[in-house]
Motif scaffolding. Structure first.
Motif, mmCIF file in Angstrom:
data_model
loop_
_atom_site.group_PDB
_atom_site.id
_atom_site.type_symbol
_atom_site.label_atom_id
_atom_site.label_comp_id
_atom_site.label_asym_id
_atom_site.label_seq_id
_atom_site.Cartn_x
_atom_site.Cartn_y
_atom_site.Cartn_z
ATOM 1 N N THR A 46 0.854 -1.177 0.000
ATOM 2 C CA THR A 46 0.000 0.000 0.000
ATOM 3 C C THR A 46 0.895 1.235 0.000
ATOM 4 O O THR A 46 2.123 1.124 0.006
ATOM 5 N N LEU A 47 0.295 2.410 -0.032
ATOM 6 C CA LEU A 47 1.043 3.665 -0.075
ATOM 7 C C LEU A 47 0.836 4.437 1.217
ATOM 8 O O LEU A 47 -0.267 4.439 1.797
ATOM 9 N N VAL A 48 1.883 5.102 1.675
ATOM 10 C CA VAL A 48 1.775 5.953 2.866
ATOM 11 C C VAL A 48 0.822 7.099 2.558
ATOM 12 O O VAL A 48 0.988 7.796 1.553
ATOM 13 N N THR A 101 -6.341 -9.735 27.626
ATOM 14 C CA THR A 101 -6.367 -8.831 26.475
ATOM 15 C C THR A 101 -6.151 -9.604 25.184
ATOM 16 O O THR A 101 -5.278 -10.470 25.098
ATOM 17 N N HIS A 102 -6.951 -9.271 24.187
ATOM 18 C CA HIS A 102 -6.755 -9.785 22.821
ATOM 19 C C HIS A 102 -6.805 -8.572 21.903
ATOM 20 O O HIS A 102 -7.841 -7.908 21.806
ATOM 21 N N ALA A 103 -5.688 -8.230 21.265
ATOM 22 C CA ALA A 103 -5.601 -6.975 20.527
ATOM 23 C C ALA A 103 -4.912 -7.158 19.188
ATOM 24 O O ALA A 103 -4.124 -8.098 18.983
ATOM 25 N N HIS A 104 -5.222 -6.236 18.274
ATOM 26 C CA HIS A 104 -4.605 -6.221 16.955
ATOM 27 C C HIS A 104 -4.132 -4.816 16.637
ATOM 28 O O HIS A 104 -4.650 -3.829 17.166
ATOM 29 N N ALA A 105 -3.146 -4.744 15.758
ATOM 30 C CA ALA A 105 -2.598 -3.472 15.313
ATOM 31 C C ALA A 105 -2.215 -3.595 13.857
ATOM 32 O O ALA A 105 -2.227 -4.689 13.278
ATOM 33 N N GLY A 106 -1.882 -2.466 13.246
ATOM 34 C CA GLY A 106 -1.293 -2.497 11.924
ATOM 35 C C GLY A 106 0.187 -2.817 12.025
ATOM 36 O O GLY A 106 0.904 -2.212 12.820
ATOM 37 N N TRP A 107 0.647 -3.804 11.248
ATOM 38 C CA TRP A 107 2.064 -4.168 11.197
ATOM 39 C C TRP A 107 2.603 -3.652 9.864
ATOM 40 O O TRP A 107 2.165 -4.109 8.793
ATOM 41 N N VAL A 108 3.535 -2.719 9.883
ATOM 42 C CA VAL A 108 4.005 -2.064 8.672
ATOM 43 C C VAL A 108 5.496 -2.330 8.476
ATOM 44 O O VAL A 108 6.300 -2.124 9.405
ATOM 45 N N PHE A 109 5.849 -2.767 7.275
ATOM 46 C CA PHE A 109 7.235 -3.031 6.899
ATOM 47 C C PHE A 109 7.579 -2.117 5.725
ATOM 48 O O PHE A 109 6.804 -2.003 4.769
ATOM 49 N N SER A 110 8.748 -1.491 5.773
ATOM 50 C CA SER A 110 9.099 -0.499 4.755
ATOM 51 C C SER A 110 9.769 -1.103 3.527
ATOM 52 O O SER A 110 9.980 -0.395 2.532
ATOM 53 N N ALA A 111 10.119 -2.377 3.554
ATOM 54 C CA ALA A 111 10.790 -3.013 2.417
ATOM 55 C C ALA A 111 10.480 -4.498 2.415
ATOM 56 O O ALA A 111 10.143 -5.086 3.457
ATOM 57 N N THR A 112 10.583 -5.122 1.244
ATOM 58 C CA THR A 112 10.403 -6.566 1.156
ATOM 59 C C THR A 112 11.665 -7.283 1.626
ATOM 60 O O THR A 112 12.749 -6.700 1.689
ATOM 61 N N GLY A 170 6.710 7.250 6.823
ATOM 62 C CA GLY A 170 7.604 7.591 5.722
ATOM 63 C C GLY A 170 7.036 8.673 4.830
ATOM 64 O O GLY A 170 6.034 9.327 5.155
ATOM 65 N N THR A 171 7.660 8.859 3.677
ATOM 66 C CA THR A 171 7.257 9.891 2.730
ATOM 67 C C THR A 171 5.894 9.567 2.137
ATOM 68 O O THR A 171 5.657 8.428 1.716
ATOM 69 N N PRO A 172 4.964 10.545 2.101
ATOM 70 C CA PRO A 172 3.656 10.274 1.498
ATOM 71 C C PRO A 172 3.803 9.730 0.081
ATOM 72 O O PRO A 172 4.603 10.214 -0.719
ATOM 73 N N GLY A 173 3.045 8.686 -0.217
ATOM 74 C CA GLY A 173 3.092 8.068 -1.531
ATOM 75 C C GLY A 173 4.121 6.970 -1.669
ATOM 76 O O GLY A 173 4.135 6.256 -2.679
ATOM 77 N N SER A 174 5.000 6.797 -0.678
ATOM 78 C CA SER A 174 5.997 5.729 -0.753
ATOM 79 C C SER A 174 5.352 4.388 -0.410
ATOM 80 O O SER A 174 4.352 4.307 0.299
ATOM 81 N N LYS A 175 5.941 3.307 -0.932
ATOM 82 C CA LYS A 175 5.400 1.970 -0.724
ATOM 83 C C LYS A 175 5.732 1.445 0.672
ATOM 84 O O LYS A 175 6.861 1.611 1.151
ATOM 85 N N VAL A 176 4.760 0.805 1.287
ATOM 86 C CA VAL A 176 4.967 0.014 2.494
ATOM 87 C C VAL A 176 4.120 -1.248 2.358
ATOM 88 O O VAL A 176 3.242 -1.335 1.490
ATOM 89 N N TRP A 177 4.381 -2.220 3.207
ATOM 90 C CA TRP A 177 3.612 -3.471 3.215
ATOM 91 C C TRP A 177 2.975 -3.589 4.590
ATOM 92 O O TRP A 177 3.673 -3.653 5.617
ATOM 93 N N MET A 178 1.636 -3.569 4.641
ATOM 94 C CA MET A 178 0.932 -3.456 5.919
ATOM 95 C C MET A 178 -0.060 -4.596 6.112
ATOM 96 O O MET A 178 -0.884 -4.890 5.234
#
Length: 486
Positions: A80-82, A173-184, A92-100
């Motif tokens: 996806t894109l920031v 507690t049972h919780a979820h979050a967004g996990w974001v990686f900046s590179a493959t 990161g920079t708006p429009g840059s790729k991340v994997w979430m």
């Protein structure tokens, strides 16, 4: 990314029952988890020690795994894109790729979270443990964050501004979050859990490695995703030939397989004798309705990949049968009659939209069956039994299906005559793998009257409970519950 719509269920009549969850078994084999729900950081307190494990809900029933046996895959579809929003500048920079991997479930992606529901109150100081991300080794940055109801992000762990990052997590507690990686590429995340017992004893798991692969899995090292193709959609007619195919991603040089099955009522998977090839062909029969199939890939004697289970659904033999079954009986008028009826305005029941249960492994909905009336005017007073069945399961307008056994009920008696002795039928729980004779896929008793105690009119009701695995496709499903009295 949006969470998929949750479905509601419509039916002619229905009922509910408590779901009996088995304790997750401990599994010891290397797996790749790429889709479905998992409590990646699952905190346990056993034998006086604090431990980190993985609760794998991508299969049913769920199993508990050692993190060393698990590779978490962030599929290419997670790209996806920031967003161009100041509040998300930390990604990161708006429009840059991340994997979430998003905070809410996407059916085609992994949905990891953290879990302290196995921990009891009164054991730890403050009824909490501390989770820490103490290290990240990989080609990019890693960030975990969640958002509030207004969409404002809150960072939980972030690797590019210094580690460790610590988070206090209450027990239960049972919780979820967004996990974001900046590179493959391949990452190792080091998580640690710490807590203090109420007597002052300090506990720590120490750093525990969690392996993630972002993007396509690389050849070698056992990084293989194994899936099963060829399982037909919907109900199959008895006698249909089914051919299942094992699919490696990426395709490798290993060719040793073993196919397994688990028939309804069986607790464990059983190896299918002689089925060690890339494909497995068999004939569908009614006895196999609800059976599960999976395949394992071996390197010598070591299991390097295990597929998720595939389910087989087999229809009743009559190809001309409709969604509702009809039972016709001829009664001598002089002897009276036994009649079961539903008022026209009560013939449609719509369950509330299903929601994720507390353990995060099932979509569930609870509703009420509208009144059902049984009238017995037979002078011989032979007694009677009223029952129901969702024989043909549930389906959407575009052909997605699940079995009627995932609906259960808890019967009750609303009213009955002074001379009657009508008794509510037993609870019939929604189907869970390994628990035979559950749910309304088979005939289930709603109520009964013993010999001499049935004459008169009784009104019956029940509570409905729908409980399906989290990998069930989103949609609005409709089924028919056929009620009979004999």
């Amino acid at each position: 990314m949006k969470r998929p719509d949750i479905w509601a269920v419509s039916l002619v009549a229905g009922l509910t029952v408590a779901l009996l969850h088995p304790s997750p078994a401990l599994a010891a084999e290397a797996v790749v988890l790429s889709k479905g729900h998992t409590d990646a950081v699952d905190v346990h307190y056993e034998g006086g020690a604090l431990k980190l494990k993985v609760k794998d809900d991508t299969i049913s029933p769920a199993v508990v795994r050692d993190p060393a046996d698990v590779t978490f895959q962030v599929l290419p579809a997670a790209e996806t894109l920031v967003p161009d929003l100041p509040s998300f500048a930390f990604l990161g920079t708006p429009g840059s790729k991340v994997w979430m991997l998003p905070q809410v479930q996407e059916q085609e992606l992994l949905w990891p979270g953290w879990n302290t529901t196995t921990l009891k109150s009164g054991v730890f100081t403050g009824d909490k443990v501390q989770l820490s991300l103490v290290g990240v080794d990989g080609p990019g940055d890693v960030t975990l964050f969640d958002t509030n109801s207004l969409g404002t992000p809150s960072i939980k762990f972030r690797s590019n501004d210094g580690l460790p990052d610590k988070l206090d997590v209450p027990v239960h507690t049972h919780a979820h979050a967004g996990w974001v990686f900046s590179a493959t590429g391949a990452y190792t995340l080091k998580f640690q859990a710490d807590a203090t017992l109420t007597d002052g004893t300090k506990l720590s798991t120490g750093p525990v490695d969690y392996r993630f692969v972002v993007g396509d899995l690389q050849p070698g090292g056992g990084d293989v995703e194994l899936t099963v193709s060829g399982m037909p959609d919907g109900d199959q007619q008895p006698g249909t030939s089914v051919t299942l195919q094992a699919v490696q991603t990426p395709r490798g040089s290993l060719t040793k397989y073993q196919w397994f099955s688990r028939k309804p009522g069986e607790q464990d998977y059983t190896a299918i004798e002689g089925e060690t090839g890339v494909s497995y062909t068999f004939t569908a029969t009614r006895a196999l309705n609800g059976a599960e199939y999976l395949v394992k890939l071996y390197d010598g004697s070591k299991v390097v990949a295990t597929s998720a289970p595939s389910w087989l659904w087999v229809a009743f033999p009559d190809p001309g049968s409709s969604a509702a079954k009809t039972v016709t009986a001829t009664i001598n008028a002089s002897d009276g009659a036994l009649v079961i009826s539903v008022d026209p305005e009560n013939r449609a029941v719509t369950l509330p939209a299903a929601a994720l249960n507390a353990t995060g492994d099932r979509w569930e909905s609870v509703g009420a069956l509208k009144p059902v009336t049984v009238t017995d005017t037979r002078s011989a007073k032979p007694g009677w039994t009223a029952s129901g069945q969702v024989a043909d399961g549930f389906r959407t307008g575009d052909g997605k299906t699940f079995a009627g056994s995932y609906l259960g009920w808890t019967p009750s008696i609303t009213t009955q005559g002074d001379q009657q002795g009508v008794v509510a039928g037993p609870v019939s729980a929604p189907y869970v793998s390994g628990q035979p004779h559950t749910g309304l896929g088979d005939n289930a008793a709603l109520a009964s009257a013993p010999n001499g105690k049935g004459l008169g009119t009784a009104q019956l009701d029940a509570e409905l409970k729908l409980s399906v695995p989290t990998d069930t496709d989103a949609g609005t499903y409709t089924g028919t519950l056929t009620l009979t009295a004999i």
